[in-house]
Design a protein around this motif. Sequence first.
Motif, PDB file in Angstrom:
ATOM      1  N   TYR A 105      -7.730   1.612  -7.025  1.00 49.98           N
ATOM      2  CA  TYR A 105      -6.709   0.851  -7.432  1.00 49.98           C
ATOM      3  C   TYR A 105      -7.906   0.563  -9.222  1.00 49.98           C
ATOM      4  N   LEU A 150       1.021  -0.875  -0.453  1.00 46.58           N
ATOM      5  CA  LEU A 150      -0.037  -0.186  -0.209  1.00 46.58           C
ATOM      6  C   LEU A 150       0.988   1.358  -0.143  1.00 46.58           C
ATOM      7  N   ILE A 151       2.017   1.251  -0.749  1.00 48.14           N
ATOM      8  CA  ILE A 151       3.156   2.394  -0.302  1.00 48.14           C
ATOM      9  C   ILE A 151       2.630   3.742  -0.682  1.00 48.14           C
ATOM     10  N   ASN A 152       1.908   2.849  -2.318  1.00 48.13           N
ATOM     11  CA  ASN A 152       1.778   4.476  -3.277  1.00 48.13           C
ATOM     12  C   ASN A 152       0.498   4.883  -2.544  1.00 48.13           C
ATOM     13  N   TYR A 153      -0.192   4.787  -1.748  1.00 45.99           N
ATOM     14  CA  TYR A 153      -1.013   5.543  -0.545  1.00 45.99           C
ATOM     15  C   TYR A 153      -0.401   6.046   0.802  1.00 45.99           C
ATOM     16  N   HIS A 203       9.805   2.048  -0.374  1.00 48.86           N
ATOM     17  CA  HIS A 203       9.403   1.986  -1.914  1.00 48.86           C
ATOM     18  C   HIS A 203      10.300   1.397  -3.297  1.00 48.86           C
TER      19      HIS A 203
END
Lengths: 343, 639
Positions: free
Chosen positions: B30, A181-184, B264
Amino acid sequence: MSLKNLLRAVLGNYLFKRALRAFGIIVAASTITFFIIRLMPSNPIEIFINQMMSAYGMSYEDAKAMALALFTIDLDKPLHEQYFEYVTNIIRGNLGTSISISPGTPVMNVVTAFLPWTLFSVSISLFSSFLLGITLGMIAAYRRGGIFDRVVSTVAAVTSAIPGYLLGILIVVFIGVRFGLINYMRGAYSAGLTPGFNLPFIVDVFLHLAAPFTTYVLSTWGGWMLSMKANTVAVLGEDYVTVARAKGLPEGRIRTQYVGRNAMLPLFTSLAISLGFIFGGSTLIENVFVYRGVGRLLWSSINARDYTVMQAVFLIITISVVVSNFLADLIYSLIDPRVRVGG
Amino acid sequence: MGARFGKKYKWVIIASAILVIWSLLLPLAYSQQEERKPLFVGAWPYLLPPEGHFNTFVTGALTFGIYHQVIQEPLALYLWHNDTYVPCLATSWEITGDYFVVNLRRGVTFHDGTPFTARDVAGTWLIHYILNHPLYSLGFVDRVEIVEDYTVRFRIKRPSPILVRYILREPVRPYSTYKEFVDKAMDFMNQGLSPTSDPVKQLAADFRNFRPEQYIGTGPFMWTGEITEAEVWFKFYENYWNKDRVKFKWLKLVNGETPQVTPHVLAKEVDYATHGFPPATEQQFKELGIRIIRPPIYSGPAIQFNMKIWPLSEVWFRKAIAYAINTTENGWVSLSESGRPVRHATGLPIELADIWLTSETKQKLEVFEYNPDKASQMLRENGFTKGADGFWRYPNGTVVEFELIFPAEFADWSAAAANAAAQLTKFGIKVTPRAITFTQHPIEVWEGRFQLAIQSWGGGANPHPYFHFYQAFMYWNEKEAGVGQGRPGISFPLIQSTKCCGTVNIRELVAGVAEGFDMERVKRGTNTLALVFNELLPCVILWQRYGNNPALDGIRVTGWPPDGDPIFKNPPYGDAFTVFMLLTGYGIRPTPQNMPAAETPPAEQPAQPGLDLTMIIVAVVVVAIIIAALLFVKRGKKS
């Protein structure tokens, strides 16, 4: 009424005295901030000169001349002259232009690009944290000694003892990384969405808010909860609560009108101060989540020694804290008239 | 009973409803994302507007570091392993008489459709003329001229391979964006004004405030306007002149410095990053199966000395310091495998020393291997004594102690400073490390407000020895170099008597290395300067930094060449090997799962606002849950 009496009435007026004090605090705080900023090692002109010399091979004199031409601030002037200029500009509503993080851009433009996001994220988080804290605090006080009280009090003590940025990092690593969920957990919204009042954007904004919101609430609700619990326990022992019960008033009314309201009073001032700090953002949490906000702006302006942006952000924080305290005083005086006496 | 039940579980129901809503929103979000494949994900720190801007000539621009050249291409790429330029926007170049003539590629267009011509190359260098780029300020060239639509030439004033590099490696910007300034600059150049003349300086000052509204180049990836604090997206330019070689259609860059980018990388959301990761983080990457590439960075940290202070001004003292520090340990502690000791202290990075130095020169070089006994002997020979407390004393009996300043924000340099200070203190020279914010640190050195300082050696991504010797002898030594005015820097005298080479004027020697196209002459100068550095030791080199760049293989990208591949002689920054691969199709390619469905071309438009079927379904489900919960509570109350 004679002029003398009128003056006496005005000067003796509670509201006037509070307003005067608030103004004095703003002047004092912004003055101290102005000088403290200039006591920091290095200054933006020096940094700019070095950038120009290294990047463009300029001579020291050329780079310095360019800095003086570009920026409305002359750091070679005596401090009192700089201060006078600063005050004059503020009175005119001119906060100057950014020196180093966005050279030449009006500071107001820079700040207003970040402020709405901070107001949005921190205010939602603060109110949620406050509501959660006082609700659980009150329940814990009613069930003091029970399992609920022990569990909630322990969790509150533990979470409030962990710094927000550390919780943030833990959330990023253990939830963001593990569950993909890193992108959120980065930024205020996803690239590619059109900012505006449309459902996908709103949904996306709330999803991006989830991690900083959780971090903020987790790191602050404990304080509210423990204070509320202590206050409620104290109020529950008051005679008027016993009298209310003896009179046969419904428990719900006692809980809200007699206990809750009185137990919450001391928290009111803390909430008012916290409301003021909303405008300063949450520097460390915003940095962990790369969230667009004044806290991040302040961080980058301090690193770049951008005096004008730093001054503007500190001024906004000062004014908002003082004004919210002033309003709290006013509301408090309405709720509890005793504070006006001899105030 | 029902009322109690309802009251008791009211909050549980509401909390559950919130959780359900949340969990439904996640897939919804998503679903809003279109398929963007094949995608390459990199990372680079940038500032959002209004801080960041599109004037890519001046500081604060959104250049995106190494990825700048996939948006605004240069005339040529450069391969370090064989010292070769690979044509890009230029097709050929030559030196004809007093001119460096470049022939340009035909049929190339900018992202807005305008054709690429000589006007764009000349425009780029006219802007650099007003900004007094080293090409002009160092006197290599004094004019740029358009010969015809696809030929541009530069009038050479000082022949040097450096001018070729400057010209060929500079990203070309569109004339259309900068025409107002280019035209004025051309007028000034035609009038014979120098970049330091007042009208040109005024134009440069105006130019620094210029903020273009568009960001276009000729490269394979074009600006989409999709930028947030978290990431920025670029899409493939369908009319790219070399489109068959480019294997990715989307490029995403994650914003941030090491702390922001690390999660990331751990989440395998980044295919390649150039950040300097601490050894512990690097270990985590390895445990996750992420490959670490270690290209040379051609620079590193060194101890700089304030030579206005005795005994720091003495060569023997600096050499004693060099012998007293175990640089292998220092490098390992700071950056594990990526901090490598330099055997020959010459001012040249390891790889360049191998190319440029003769075996005869190498034999003459003193090797500063860890030898505390030798260091002690050198101090004793000069009247220093060691006290019972283990600390060295000057001949007058006072304890030898110094302060070592270092940039606080650079984790590897901070570790190097702490370790060097500890080693020297253990040796008997009391050294106290002091952290200074990175923006202030160089100023302290240039102003001479230090005793010992950790600062860089090595010229980085510049293959010519000139840059490395300039960094070694001049950069921190401004007064002597004549660059700064009255700022002492390290105060290293540039005219000195040496055993190896007699009396030398180092400034002239360094300048001489950059002169002419006679490579034998350059080599002789390089060997002389290497010997001079080794003998006079203006700084103590701690180690050379190599990248520890995570390269994710198998998720979106595959085909990273093996470690020994010559492409990895290119540094990760200046002539970035990754950019070479993205532009030419060498090595890396998308994995099968990173390819779009055969029949579905990748969507190019960002998600548009509006209600779709998923949204409606979710909304219905959410409303149904809330109604059900409320009915449940209400029924409980009634009963």
